[in-house]
Write a protein that holds these residues in place. Sequence first.
Motif, PDB file in Angstrom:
ATOM      1  N   LEU A  86      58.578 -30.610 -12.090  1.00  0.00           N
ATOM      2  CA  LEU A  86      58.757 -29.186 -12.383  1.00  0.00           C
ATOM      3  C   LEU A  86      57.448 -28.609 -12.927  1.00  0.00           C
ATOM      4  O   LEU A  86      56.627 -29.347 -13.478  1.00  0.00           O
ATOM      5  CB  LEU A  86      59.854 -28.995 -13.430  1.00  0.00           C
ATOM      6  N   PRO A  87      57.246 -27.291 -12.834  1.00  0.00           N
ATOM      7  CA  PRO A  87      56.051 -26.688 -13.449  1.00  0.00           C
ATOM      8  C   PRO A  87      56.040 -26.973 -14.949  1.00  0.00           C
ATOM      9  O   PRO A  87      57.085 -26.968 -15.596  1.00  0.00           O
ATOM     10  CB  PRO A  87      56.223 -25.191 -13.176  1.00  0.00           C
ATOM     11  N   GLN A  88      54.841 -27.223 -15.484  1.00  0.00           N
ATOM     12  CA  GLN A  88      54.730 -27.525 -16.908  1.00  0.00           C
ATOM     13  C   GLN A  88      53.624 -26.692 -17.551  1.00  0.00           C
ATOM     14  O   GLN A  88      52.754 -26.173 -16.868  1.00  0.00           O
ATOM     15  CB  GLN A  88      54.451 -29.017 -17.125  1.00  0.00           C
ATOM     16  N   HIS A  89      53.719 -26.565 -18.867  1.00  0.00           N
ATOM     17  CA  HIS A  89      52.643 -25.987 -19.664  1.00  0.00           C
ATOM     18  C   HIS A  89      52.506 -26.864 -20.903  1.00  0.00           C
ATOM     19  O   HIS A  89      53.242 -27.834 -21.062  1.00  0.00           O
ATOM     20  CB  HIS A  89      52.895 -24.513 -19.998  1.00  0.00           C
ATOM     21  N   PHE A  90      51.534 -26.550 -21.752  1.00  0.00           N
ATOM     22  CA  PHE A  90      51.218 -27.417 -22.877  1.00  0.00           C
ATOM     23  C   PHE A  90      51.292 -26.649 -24.183  1.00  0.00           C
ATOM     24  O   PHE A  90      50.859 -25.507 -24.259  1.00  0.00           O
ATOM     25  CB  PHE A  90      49.827 -28.032 -22.697  1.00  0.00           C
ATOM     26  N   LEU A  91      51.853 -27.297 -25.197  1.00  0.00           N
ATOM     27  CA  LEU A  91      51.963 -26.716 -26.531  1.00  0.00           C
ATOM     28  C   LEU A  91      51.023 -27.476 -27.452  1.00  0.00           C
ATOM     29  O   LEU A  91      51.078 -28.705 -27.509  1.00  0.00           O
ATOM     30  CB  LEU A  91      53.384 -26.846 -27.077  1.00  0.00           C
ATOM     31  N   LEU A  92      50.179 -26.770 -28.150  1.00  0.00           N
ATOM     32  CA  LEU A  92      49.219 -27.372 -29.061  1.00  0.00           C
ATOM     33  C   LEU A  92      49.519 -26.902 -30.466  1.00  0.00           C
ATOM     34  O   LEU A  92      49.673 -25.705 -30.701  1.00  0.00           O
ATOM     35  CB  LEU A  92      47.807 -26.975 -28.655  1.00  0.00           C
ATOM     36  N   ARG A  93      49.596 -27.843 -31.402  1.00  0.00           N
ATOM     37  CA  ARG A  93      49.783 -27.536 -32.821  1.00  0.00           C
ATOM     38  C   ARG A  93      48.663 -28.218 -33.587  1.00  0.00           C
ATOM     39  O   ARG A  93      48.264 -29.324 -33.253  1.00  0.00           O
ATOM     40  CB  ARG A  93      51.115 -28.044 -33.341  1.00  0.00           C
ATOM     41  N   ALA A  94      48.188 -27.545 -34.620  1.00  0.00           N
ATOM     42  CA  ALA A  94      47.163 -28.131 -35.491  1.00  0.00           C
ATOM     43  C   ALA A  94      47.633 -28.000 -36.933  1.00  0.00           C
ATOM     44  O   ALA A  94      48.167 -26.966 -37.322  1.00  0.00           O
ATOM     45  CB  ALA A  94      45.841 -27.408 -35.297  1.00  0.00           C
ATOM     46  N   GLU A  95      47.447 -29.067 -37.690  1.00  0.00           N
ATOM     47  CA  GLU A  95      47.793 -29.052 -39.112  1.00  0.00           C
ATOM     48  C   GLU A  95      46.541 -29.292 -39.920  1.00  0.00           C
ATOM     49  O   GLU A  95      45.782 -30.214 -39.636  1.00  0.00           O
ATOM     50  CB  GLU A  95      48.824 -30.132 -39.408  1.00  0.00           C
ATOM     51  N   GLY A  96      46.334 -28.432 -40.904  1.00  0.00           N
ATOM     52  CA  GLY A  96      45.171 -28.520 -41.771  1.00  0.00           C
ATOM     53  C   GLY A  96      44.870 -27.140 -42.318  1.00  0.00           C
ATOM     54  O   GLY A  96      45.492 -26.153 -41.910  1.00  0.00           O
ATOM     55  N   PRO A  97      43.907 -27.020 -43.238  1.00  0.00           N
ATOM     56  CA  PRO A  97      43.580 -25.722 -43.831  1.00  0.00           C
ATOM     57  C   PRO A  97      43.142 -24.704 -42.779  1.00  0.00           C
ATOM     58  O   PRO A  97      42.355 -25.022 -41.892  1.00  0.00           O
ATOM     59  CB  PRO A  97      42.426 -26.044 -44.783  1.00  0.00           C
ATOM     60  N   ASP A  98      43.677 -23.518 -42.851  1.00  0.00           N
ATOM     61  CA  ASP A  98      43.372 -22.403 -41.955  1.00  0.00           C
ATOM     62  C   ASP A  98      43.800 -22.638 -40.507  1.00  0.00           C
ATOM     63  O   ASP A  98      43.401 -21.904 -39.614  1.00  0.00           O
ATOM     64  CB  ASP A  98      41.889 -22.022 -42.008  1.00  0.00           C
ATOM     65  N   ALA A  99      44.601 -23.662 -40.244  1.00  0.00           N
ATOM     66  CA  ALA A  99      45.147 -23.863 -38.897  1.00  0.00           C
ATOM     67  C   ALA A  99      46.260 -22.838 -38.694  1.00  0.00           C
ATOM     68  O   ALA A  99      46.827 -22.329 -39.662  1.00  0.00           O
ATOM     69  CB  ALA A  99      45.695 -25.274 -38.752  1.00  0.00           C
TER      70      ALA A  99
END
Length: 161
Positions: free
Chosen positions: A76-89
């Motif tokens: 199936l068509p896909q996309h990507f989720l990006l998460r960042a953890e840290g100060p000012d993320a």
Amino acid sequence: WEHWDHTGVTGITLVSYWDHTGLILGALVSYWSHTGLTPLCPRPPDRPEPPRALRLSALSGTSLSLAWEPGFNGGLPQHFLLRAEGPDAPPPPAALVTSGFTLTLSGLRPETAYDVTVRARNARGDSAPARLRAVTSALPEAPPPEREEPPAAPPCGGEGW
């Protein structure tokens, strides 16, 4: 049917057929097992596989550029989720979404560690995460300010002596 072609390769049989013009009309793929010829059935659509080879492609004092290779999209068509953890993320639950395989996080703190997670998503759900810990670089030192020359002293022997 004009012609049949049978090819056996390491236990797999491909049977294709076409008409007198050479137009392929269909194919049947089977694999050989000890119980006989068994049809190979395609998998139904599923969740995507995790992104592979997540890496840091560039960095600065205030940004991290990331790149990855897509895993199998689950059909199936896909996309990507990006998460960042840290100060000012970007604060959770915010996630950055892209259909590409690169993304740059900016507005970050210099010399700071960030934990980054990338997941693939399609209509069936999310993949397992790909994880990376990255550290922004130090900001380059600012050049010293240009010195202004002090005003010239009045010439000697003038008035006031």
